[in-house]
Design a protein around this motif. Sequence first.
Motif, PDB file in Angstrom:
ATOM      1  N   GLN A  31       0.993  -1.422  -0.210  1.00 45.37           N
ATOM      2  CA  GLN A  31      -0.127  -0.361   0.008  1.00 45.37           C
ATOM      3  C   GLN A  31       1.320   1.156  -0.080  1.00 45.37           C
ATOM      4  O   GLN A  31       1.876   1.302   0.629  1.00 45.37           O
ATOM      5  N   TYR A  32       0.831   2.129  -0.627  1.00 43.89           N
ATOM      6  CA  TYR A  32       1.267   3.752  -0.569  1.00 43.89           C
ATOM      7  C   TYR A  32      -0.009   4.521  -0.095  1.00 43.89           C
ATOM      8  O   TYR A  32      -0.775   4.924  -0.003  1.00 43.89           O
ATOM      9  N   ASP A  33       0.900   4.895   1.018  1.00 44.06           N
ATOM     10  CA  ASP A  33       0.872   5.758   2.077  1.00 44.06           C
ATOM     11  C   ASP A  33       1.003   7.608   1.430  1.00 44.06           C
ATOM     12  O   ASP A  33       2.209   7.997   1.507  1.00 44.06           O
ATOM     13  N   ARG A  34       0.378   8.154   0.942  1.00 39.26           N
ATOM     14  CA  ARG A  34       0.881   9.671   0.224  1.00 39.26           C
ATOM     15  C   ARG A  34       0.958  10.594   1.421  1.00 39.26           C
ATOM     16  O   ARG A  34       1.423  11.475   1.058  1.00 39.26           O
ATOM     17  N   THR A  35       0.477  10.658   3.059  1.00 37.76           N
ATOM     18  CA  THR A  35       1.369  10.987   3.586  1.00 37.76           C
ATOM     19  C   THR A  35       2.027  11.767   4.011  1.00 37.76           C
ATOM     20  O   THR A  35       2.592  12.783   3.801  1.00 37.76           O
ATOM     21  N   ASN A  36       3.289  10.428   4.015  1.00 36.23           N
ATOM     22  CA  ASN A  36       4.583  10.037   4.048  1.00 36.23           C
ATOM     23  C   ASN A  36       4.923   9.881   3.247  1.00 36.23           C
ATOM     24  O   ASN A  36       6.770   9.492   3.404  1.00 36.23           O
ATOM     25  N   GLY A  37       4.349   9.108   1.868  1.00 37.66           N
ATOM     26  CA  GLY A  37       5.258   9.057   0.993  1.00 37.66           C
ATOM     27  C   GLY A  37       5.701   7.816   1.208  1.00 37.66           C
ATOM     28  O   GLY A  37       6.751   7.597   0.677  1.00 37.66           O
ATOM     29  N   GLN A  38       4.956   6.593   1.787  1.00 37.18           N
ATOM     30  CA  GLN A  38       6.381   4.864   2.399  1.00 37.18           C
ATOM     31  C   GLN A  38       5.073   4.036   1.745  1.00 37.18           C
ATOM     32  O   GLN A  38       3.759   3.957   1.197  1.00 37.18           O
ATOM     33  N   PHE A  39       5.773   3.052   0.828  1.00 37.08           N
ATOM     34  CA  PHE A  39       5.066   2.186   0.597  1.00 37.08           C
ATOM     35  C   PHE A  39       5.086   1.244   1.828  1.00 37.08           C
ATOM     36  O   PHE A  39       6.268   0.665   2.086  1.00 37.08           O
TER      37      PHE A  39
ATOM     38  N   TYR B 111       2.908   4.676 -11.731  1.00 34.94           N
ATOM     39  CA  TYR B 111       2.155   5.193 -11.940  1.00 34.94           C
ATOM     40  C   TYR B 111       1.157   4.284 -11.076  1.00 34.94           C
ATOM     41  O   TYR B 111       1.128   3.055 -11.337  1.00 34.94           O
ATOM     42  N   ASN B 112       0.762   4.728 -10.640  1.00 42.18           N
ATOM     43  CA  ASN B 112      -0.915   3.493 -10.314  1.00 42.18           C
ATOM     44  C   ASN B 112      -2.755   4.370 -10.556  1.00 42.18           C
ATOM     45  O   ASN B 112      -2.974   4.637 -10.647  1.00 42.18           O
ATOM     46  N   PRO B 113      -3.067   3.207 -11.583  1.00 40.77           N
ATOM     47  CA  PRO B 113      -4.267   3.253 -12.049  1.00 40.77           C
ATOM     48  C   PRO B 113      -5.487   3.222 -11.347  1.00 40.77           C
ATOM     49  O   PRO B 113      -6.424   4.535 -11.277  1.00 40.77           O
ATOM     50  N   ALA B 114      -5.088   3.229  -9.517  1.00 43.62           N
ATOM     51  CA  ALA B 114      -6.390   2.330  -8.831  1.00 43.62           C
ATOM     52  C   ALA B 114      -6.925   4.102  -8.066  1.00 43.62           C
ATOM     53  O   ALA B 114      -7.866   4.448  -8.446  1.00 43.62           O
ATOM     54  N   ASP B 115      -5.237   4.991  -8.214  1.00 41.85           N
ATOM     55  CA  ASP B 115      -6.039   6.323  -7.018  1.00 41.85           C
ATOM     56  C   ASP B 115      -5.358   7.372  -7.762  1.00 41.85           C
ATOM     57  O   ASP B 115      -5.038   8.612  -7.588  1.00 41.85           O
ATOM     58  N   SER B 116      -4.374   7.029  -9.193  1.00 40.48           N
ATOM     59  CA  SER B 116      -3.990   8.028 -10.047  1.00 40.48           C
ATOM     60  C   SER B 116      -2.629   8.470  -9.888  1.00 40.48           C
ATOM     61  O   SER B 116      -2.632  10.297  -9.991  1.00 40.48           O
ATOM     62  N   ALA B 117      -2.437   8.048  -8.318  1.00 48.28           N
ATOM     63  CA  ALA B 117      -0.947   8.418  -8.214  1.00 48.28           C
ATOM     64  C   ALA B 117       0.334   8.172  -9.003  1.00 48.28           C
ATOM     65  O   ALA B 117       0.388   7.606  -9.593  1.00 48.28           O
ATOM     66  N   ALA B 118       1.007   9.388  -9.082  1.00 46.86           N
ATOM     67  CA  ALA B 118       2.679   9.042  -9.401  1.00 46.86           C
ATOM     68  C   ALA B 118       3.458   9.360  -8.970  1.00 46.86           C
ATOM     69  O   ALA B 118       3.836  10.696  -7.991  1.00 46.86           O
ATOM     70  N   ILE B 119       4.953   8.722  -8.716  1.00 46.47           N
ATOM     71  CA  ILE B 119       6.208   8.812  -8.755  1.00 46.47           C
ATOM     72  C   ILE B 119       6.861   9.601 -10.166  1.00 46.47           C
ATOM     73  O   ILE B 119       7.254   8.826 -10.158  1.00 46.47           O
TER      74      ILE B 119
ATOM     75  N   GLY C 196       8.142  -1.262   4.803  1.00 42.84           N
ATOM     76  CA  GLY C 196       8.060  -0.334   4.219  1.00 42.84           C
ATOM     77  C   GLY C 196       9.798   0.678   3.835  1.00 42.84           C
ATOM     78  O   GLY C 196      10.325   0.572   4.248  1.00 42.84           O
ATOM     79  N   PHE C 197       8.871   1.210   2.854  1.00 41.61           N
ATOM     80  CA  PHE C 197       9.840   1.744   1.988  1.00 41.61           C
ATOM     81  C   PHE C 197       9.966   3.014   1.256  1.00 41.61           C
ATOM     82  O   PHE C 197       8.963   3.067   0.864  1.00 41.61           O
ATOM     83  N   SER C 198      10.505   4.391   1.350  1.00 43.72           N
ATOM     84  CA  SER C 198       9.768   5.158   1.011  1.00 43.72           C
ATOM     85  C   SER C 198       9.670   5.672  -0.616  1.00 43.72           C
ATOM     86  O   SER C 198      11.074   4.735  -1.096  1.00 43.72           O
ATOM     87  N   SER C 199       9.281   6.189  -1.509  1.00 43.59           N
ATOM     88  CA  SER C 199       9.164   6.558  -2.343  1.00 43.59           C
ATOM     89  C   SER C 199      10.458   7.504  -2.795  1.00 43.59           C
ATOM     90  O   SER C 199      10.846   7.330  -4.087  1.00 43.59           O
ATOM     91  N   SER C 200      11.137   7.956  -2.033  1.00 42.26           N
ATOM     92  CA  SER C 200      12.135   8.865  -2.898  1.00 42.26           C
ATOM     93  C   SER C 200      13.168   7.390  -3.368  1.00 42.26           C
ATOM     94  O   SER C 200      13.908   8.284  -4.086  1.00 42.26           O
ATOM     95  N   ASN C 201      13.416   6.606  -3.078  1.00 41.45           N
ATOM     96  CA  ASN C 201      14.411   5.357  -3.298  1.00 41.45           C
ATOM     97  C   ASN C 201      13.946   4.769  -4.567  1.00 41.45           C
ATOM     98  O   ASN C 201      14.745   5.274  -5.227  1.00 41.45           O
ATOM     99  N   ILE C 202      12.498   5.314  -5.001  1.00 43.91           N
ATOM    100  CA  ILE C 202      12.139   5.174  -6.824  1.00 43.91           C
ATOM    101  C   ILE C 202      12.975   5.821  -7.307  1.00 43.91           C
ATOM    102  O   ILE C 202      13.408   5.936  -8.459  1.00 43.91           O
TER     103      ILE C 202
END
Length: 566
Positions: A149-157, A205-213, A181-187
């Motif tokens: 799961q991706y937590d947009r609040t702290n940018g963590q998977f 990109y996640n098509p489920a909620d349109s999130a993008a890194i 967990g790991f941070s989106s900064s790794n990606i």
Amino acid sequence: MVRMNNFIKVNILILILLVPVLIMYMYSNRTSIGVLEQNIRDSQTTRLAYLYKQLDDNVRQISLMANVLLKDPNVKEFRDADLYGNDMTYDLLKNVQVISQKLNLQSVANTFTNSITIYAPRIQKAIGQYSLVYYDWNDIGTHASPKWQYDRTNGQFVLYAFDPINEHRLVENAGLIAKVGFSSSNIVKLLDNNHSGGEGGTFLYNPADSAAIPSGSAFSIAQDIRNEIRNWQLTDQGYGTIAIGKANYLVNYVKSEELGWYLLDFVPMQDILSPITANRRFFFLFLGIMLCVSVLISYILYQNIRMPIKDLIRGVHQLKKGNYAARIQVKSDNEFTFLFQRFNEMAEEIENLVGKVYAEQIRSREATLKQLQSQINPHFLYNCLAFMKSMAVLDEKQAIIAMSVSLSKYYRYTTRNERQLVTVRAEMELVENYLRIQGLQMKRLSVHVELPEDLLELEIPRLLIQPVVENAIIHGIEPHAEAGQLIIRGEQRDGENYISVEDDGPSLTEVQRLALAKKINLPLTDEIGCGLWNVHQRLRYQFDSNAGLQFDVSSAGGLKVILHWR
């Protein structure tokens, strides 16, 4: 020998000049763009495959790490710490230290900077990479899931692992829970390290909620591309082209098996087309020369073919409008000279012929109008005499007197042959006399008249409205005891005039109305009543073929007959 005219010569010359150039440019352009697009697409696919492998390997390693830790003996001993009582406090703290060291070693073994936490629900304690951490059961119960799961609040998977694994109430039945967990900064770092330069970029990109890194190079355009691909039907791997503003982008994508997100790589089409830009200026130079030649050819085409054709079309339109005095001036000696001379001769012949025929048509038209109108008078007289006979039998003197007065007014009206056209107002006075007589016979008769003043001043042939009113009473109201309402309305719209006569008797079906509309356009026979047929034919003779009677369903429930003319 067939002589080639100017039109054929000019068209052959244009084809000889333009067709080879067009074919050569289309083939060369399509081939060049196709090859370059394929090369760029292959390069994108290779780079995405490498990124996909790196990303999924790191994520898979972190996932396996969580499950391995749940099987560790020290972790299981930590889970059962409550079974040893307070005497094991020292051993418990020592065990916590050992587990923390193992968590730290496991964490640094992965390329991605990550975090690991072990939860023991039974003793309500949690161990991090350095020591015991705060145990928040509400957070676990709300967010714990065996999928990333991706937590947009702290940018963590974040991923949770459970031991034992139970299909029902997974969280409640778990003795141990591992949270990794790991941070989106790794990606972002991974994407930046693999960026090949240029104006393109890569993002997750996640098509489920349109999130993008996005990577650093793709940050400015990633949101626009994300908005465009929302409507795409994404498969596991594919490519496509999108337009953002005035720029087109070639997009390749591949789905991550571990995260369920998509890696997207894009590159602007202008980068693909840049190798053929240099050749384009030579083509434009050549095209400019061809345009100059085409302008010269077009001028010759316009002067020698287009202008004469326009003159000929203009002359034909004048004939169509009835201006038989139209002639075409002969300006040059070419193929059109013969046509212009023959056209002028034909127009002169038509003008002479029409002058002779027109006078005969007028005489025939007047005779036909008088013959049609004369058929109405005896038809009405027969009905009136039959009514007077009925009233005499019933000893209704007042009705006979009223009928006699109305008949005298009627024949005074109809015997005035000095004018064949009268106003609608004069016709309505005759209708009122007729309705007054019918009202004496049918007490239930109710009449409603709505005619605008402008319509009352229009001129129409004599005895045009009364037969329609008579038809409504005789066939719609009189035979039916429950009927008795007659409505006469008029309106003018879009240059058209309408007078409708409606009754509340039984209406005709659509098939019957279509049959009646067809009959009034046929020659008069014994099967067709002369009243409506005469009115329809006189309207057409007086005005045009579009005038006449129309039939519809009345708002009162019966038949609605509409007199229509322009």
